[in-house]
Design an enzyme around this catalytic site. Sequence first.
Site, mmCIF file in Angstrom:
data_model
loop_
_atom_site.group_PDB
_atom_site.id
_atom_site.type_symbol
_atom_site.label_atom_id
_atom_site.label_comp_id
_atom_site.label_asym_id
_atom_site.label_seq_id
_atom_site.Cartn_x
_atom_site.Cartn_y
_atom_site.Cartn_z
ATOM 1 N N ALA A 264 0.863 -1.174 0.000
ATOM 2 C CA ALA A 264 0.000 0.000 0.000
ATOM 3 C C ALA A 264 0.906 1.233 0.000
ATOM 4 C CB ALA A 264 -0.876 -0.009 1.249
ATOM 5 N N GLY B 38 0.813 -5.099 0.754
ATOM 6 C CA GLY B 38 -0.334 -5.203 -0.145
ATOM 7 C C GLY B 38 0.019 -5.838 -1.488
HETATM 8 N N1 CAA Z 1 4.569 3.296 -0.587
HETATM 9 C C1 CAA Z 1 4.966 4.467 -1.103
HETATM 10 N N2 CAA Z 1 6.156 4.645 -1.733
HETATM 11 C C2 CAA Z 1 6.975 3.579 -1.823
HETATM 12 C C3 CAA Z 1 6.626 2.315 -1.306
HETATM 13 C C4 CAA Z 1 5.357 2.195 -0.671
HETATM 14 N N3 CAA Z 1 4.902 1.022 -0.193
HETATM 15 N N4 CAA Z 1 7.658 1.467 -1.532
HETATM 16 C C5 CAA Z 1 8.588 2.171 -2.172
HETATM 17 N N5 CAA Z 1 8.185 3.446 -2.362
HETATM 18 C C6 CAA Z 1 8.905 4.555 -2.991
HETATM 19 C C7 CAA Z 1 10.014 5.077 -2.089
HETATM 20 O O1 CAA Z 1 9.501 5.990 -1.152
HETATM 21 C C8 CAA Z 1 10.919 5.720 -3.099
HETATM 22 O O2 CAA Z 1 10.353 6.953 -3.490
HETATM 23 P P1 CAA Z 1 11.241 8.301 -3.433
HETATM 24 O O3 CAA Z 1 12.285 8.069 -4.489
HETATM 25 O O4 CAA Z 1 10.263 9.372 -3.776
HETATM 26 O O5 CAA Z 1 11.811 8.403 -2.070
HETATM 27 C C9 CAA Z 1 10.790 4.790 -4.318
HETATM 28 O O6 CAA Z 1 9.597 4.061 -4.133
HETATM 29 C C10 CAA Z 1 11.932 3.795 -4.411
HETATM 30 O O7 CAA Z 1 12.029 3.093 -3.188
HETATM 31 P P2 CAA Z 1 13.381 2.932 -2.363
HETATM 32 O O8 CAA Z 1 14.291 4.097 -2.595
HETATM 33 O O9 CAA Z 1 13.018 2.632 -0.939
HETATM 34 O O10 CAA Z 1 13.993 1.646 -3.078
HETATM 35 P P3 CAA Z 1 14.980 0.572 -2.452
HETATM 36 O O11 CAA Z 1 15.443 -0.261 -3.597
HETATM 37 O O12 CAA Z 1 15.998 1.215 -1.573
HETATM 38 O O13 CAA Z 1 14.040 -0.339 -1.476
HETATM 39 C C11 CAA Z 1 12.051 -1.554 -0.905
HETATM 40 C C12 CAA Z 1 12.991 -1.087 -2.038
HETATM 41 C C13 CAA Z 1 12.769 -2.561 -0.006
HETATM 42 C C14 CAA Z 1 10.846 -2.226 -1.566
HETATM 43 C C15 CAA Z 1 11.611 -0.337 -0.058
HETATM 44 O O14 CAA Z 1 11.132 0.663 -0.929
HETATM 45 C C16 CAA Z 1 10.525 -0.617 0.934
HETATM 46 O O15 CAA Z 1 10.799 -1.178 1.988
HETATM 47 N N6 CAA Z 1 9.270 -0.215 0.618
HETATM 48 C C17 CAA Z 1 8.158 -0.345 1.533
HETATM 49 C C18 CAA Z 1 7.619 -1.765 1.562
HETATM 50 C C19 CAA Z 1 6.524 -1.873 2.601
HETATM 51 O O16 CAA Z 1 6.694 -1.615 3.776
HETATM 52 N N7 CAA Z 1 5.326 -2.309 2.136
HETATM 53 C C20 CAA Z 1 4.171 -2.500 2.986
HETATM 54 C C21 CAA Z 1 3.305 -1.283 2.955
HETATM 55 S S1 CAA Z 1 2.008 -1.368 4.138
HETATM 56 C C22 CAA Z 1 0.825 -2.334 3.448
HETATM 57 O O17 CAA Z 1 0.949 -2.808 2.344
HETATM 58 C C23 CAA Z 1 -0.386 -2.542 4.309
HETATM 59 C C24 CAA Z 1 -1.410 -3.438 3.734
HETATM 60 O O18 CAA Z 1 -1.371 -4.647 3.892
HETATM 61 C C25 CAA Z 1 -2.550 -2.925 3.053
#
Ligand code: CAA
Length: 260
Positions: free
Chosen positions: A67, A112
């Site tokens: 998400a 998500g």
């Molecule tokens: N939401 C919004 N933006 C996100 C995102 C997310 N879930 N995941 C990545 N992005 C964005 C980052 O903020 C970044 O944007 P900016 O350049 O504007 O800062 C861009 O995507 C690239 O991401 P990273 O720089 O973090 O890339 P990375 O290669 O260093 O790491 C990753 C990749 C490990 C996937 C890391 O981005 C990450 O941990 N993302 C979050 C994953 C997460 O926690 N997902 C669960 C969300 S909660 C949920 O889903 C609840 C539910 O069940 C409904």
Amino acid sequence: MRYENLLIDFEKGIATVTVNRPKALNALNRRTMQELNYLFAQDLPKREGLKGVVLTGAGDKSFVAGADIKEFLDLDAAQGEAMARYGHETFNLIERFARPVVAAVNGFALGGGCELAMACHLRLAAPQARFGQPEVNLGIIPGYGGTQRLIQYIGKGNAMELLLTADMIDAETAHRLGLVNRVVPQADLLAEAHALVEKIAAKGPLAVAKIIELVQAYYRHDVDGFAEEIKAFGYTTGTQDFQEGARAFVEKRKPIFKGK
Ligand code: CAA
């Protein structure tokens, strides 16, 4: 509805749906969830000759990274519950869709994103795919079915570990645990997913729809799957498709199913 965050390519009866927010690693913001809901509730059911759906993410890094966390800031409990309710409704539409839905997991399938892949009927993964439910890192739980569907695929012990530790697993581990059906080279991912839809499309469509329904029935508490199977077997034996399938077998030819 005009799609802003989904690309829909409808060719030879297969809808290839790409979540297209690569700058946010295809995170599911509100708008994308509304588009997915509309797609499965309103749009796809009306498409003539639809054989099935392939769902993937734009780019080669991410399927869906969860998400959209940027929309979480200032969310209160009531809004969170409403968000989860809508997510459940949307992913149930996918899980209960009458034609096969195949996830082509091309990279991160987190939160998500993992939940979206699990709502699909089948999952193919590229070697670089990564799966996980990292919500506890944020102090929340999965809200789109993850605490329930993950157990269905990988069992209670494995699910508990992934959900509590927020660890990511690679494609081979996901395959070994039963979370994905196959690991295929990235270059072949979409072609293999299309081939899978084509293979299923050659079978009796009413029988396919019933199987999708019955396999889910096993996990429902409000229906008796065995009783449903008896009724559904009766239903499929009463179809023209069954007459055609049995006749084609005896006549040593390929059946031509009409979905009747
Ligand atoms: N939401 C919004 N933006 C996100 C995102 C997310 N879930 N995941 C990545 N992005 C964005 C980052 O903020 C970044 O944007 P900016 O350049 O504007 O800062 C861009 O995507 C690239 O991401 P990273 O720089 O973090 O890339 P990375 O290669 O260093 O790491 C990753 C990749 C490990 C996937 C890391 O981005 C990450 O941990 N993302 C979050 C994953 C997460 O926690 N997902 C669960 C969300 S909660 C949920 O889903 C609840 C539910 O069940 C409904």
